[in-house]
Design an enzyme around this catalytic site. Structure first.
Site, short mmCIF file in Angstrom:
data_model
loop_
_atom_site.label_atom_id
_atom_site.label_comp_id
_atom_site.label_asym_id
_atom_site.label_seq_id
_atom_site.Cartn_x
_atom_site.Cartn_y
_atom_site.Cartn_z
N GLN A 94 42.52 26.24 40.24
CA GLN A 94 42.20 27.66 40.45
C GLN A 94 42.74 28.49 39.29
OE1 GLN A 94 43.75 29.29 44.13
NE2 GLN A 94 42.61 31.21 43.90
N HIS A 100 37.27 32.21 46.15
CA HIS A 100 35.84 32.17 45.83
C HIS A 100 35.32 30.76 46.03
CE1 HIS A 100 38.33 31.55 42.23
NE2 HIS A 100 37.43 30.66 41.85
P1 5GP Z 1 38.42 28.97 39.37
O1 5GP Z 1 38.81 28.30 38.08
O2 5GP Z 1 39.50 29.94 39.81
O3 5GP Z 1 37.98 28.05 40.44
O4 5GP Z 1 37.11 29.81 39.02
C1 5GP Z 1 37.14 31.05 38.38
C2 5GP Z 1 35.76 31.24 37.78
O5 5GP Z 1 35.61 32.62 37.48
C3 5GP Z 1 35.53 30.47 36.47
O6 5GP Z 1 34.43 29.59 36.64
C4 5GP Z 1 35.27 31.56 35.45
O7 5GP Z 1 34.27 31.21 34.52
C5 5GP Z 1 34.86 32.75 36.31
N1 5GP Z 1 35.21 34.04 35.76
C6 5GP Z 1 36.43 34.41 35.26
N2 5GP Z 1 36.39 35.70 34.86
C7 5GP Z 1 35.13 36.14 35.13
C8 5GP Z 1 34.48 37.41 34.94
O8 5GP Z 1 35.07 38.38 34.45
N3 5GP Z 1 33.18 37.50 35.32
C9 5GP Z 1 32.51 36.45 35.88
N4 5GP Z 1 31.24 36.65 36.20
N5 5GP Z 1 33.09 35.25 36.08
C10 5GP Z 1 34.39 35.10 35.71
#
Ligand code: 5GP
Ligand code: ZN
Length: 114
Positions: A94, A100
């Site tokens: 994460q 999400h």
């Molecule tokens: P995690 O790594 O926490 O599971 O996923 C976070 C996701 O958020 C990543 O896939 C990254 O590309 C996306 N993300 C991070 N910052 C932003 C942003 O400012 N806008 C959008 N649309 N996606 C984001």
């Protein structure tokens, strides 16, 4: 959580390609897609990690999964399927601490993950 990037997207303080929005949930395109379809589904309520969920959140979690299903149908993923992923904390990978689901599709994903 004013410093949270996803709360800023909810408040329209920073732009995102929003696919779906209602009172409880929002879906928008991931800025760094790992698949032709890569949508993030978030609750409008700030919840940092899956560990912070309470029974009060069961309705919104249901809405997130149902929204993922509806979008998958709308995007034509019914035949081949898709993956719905929630990463939690360090070992889960994460990076954004507002819970999400990643809805990814239009490519094959191996299991187990590498
Ligand atoms: P995690 O790594 O926490 O599971 O996923 C976070 C996701 O958020 C990543 O896939 C990254 O590309 C996306 N993300 C991070 N910052 C932003 C942003 O400012 N806008 C959008 N649309 N996606 C984001
Ligand atoms: Zn947030």
């Amino acid at each position: 959580m004013p410093e949270c990037i996803f709360c800023k997207i909810i408040n329209k303080e920073i732009p995102a390609e929003i696919i779906y929005e209602d009172e409880q949930v929002m879906a928008f395109k991931d800025v760094n897609p790992v698949a032709p379809v890569h949508i993030l589904l978030i609750p409008k309520k700030h919840i940092a990690t899956l560990f912070d969920l309470t029974t009060e959140d069961s309705d919104v979690i249901g809405q997130l999964v149902l929204t993922a299903k509806k979008l998958a149908v709308k995007l034509g993923l019914e035949e081949k399927g898709f993956r719905l992923v929630a990463n939690c904390k360090e070992d889960g990978g994460q990076t954004v601490f507002h819970i999400h689901f990643h809805l990814v599709g239009e490519r094959f994903f191996a299991w187990p993950p590498g």
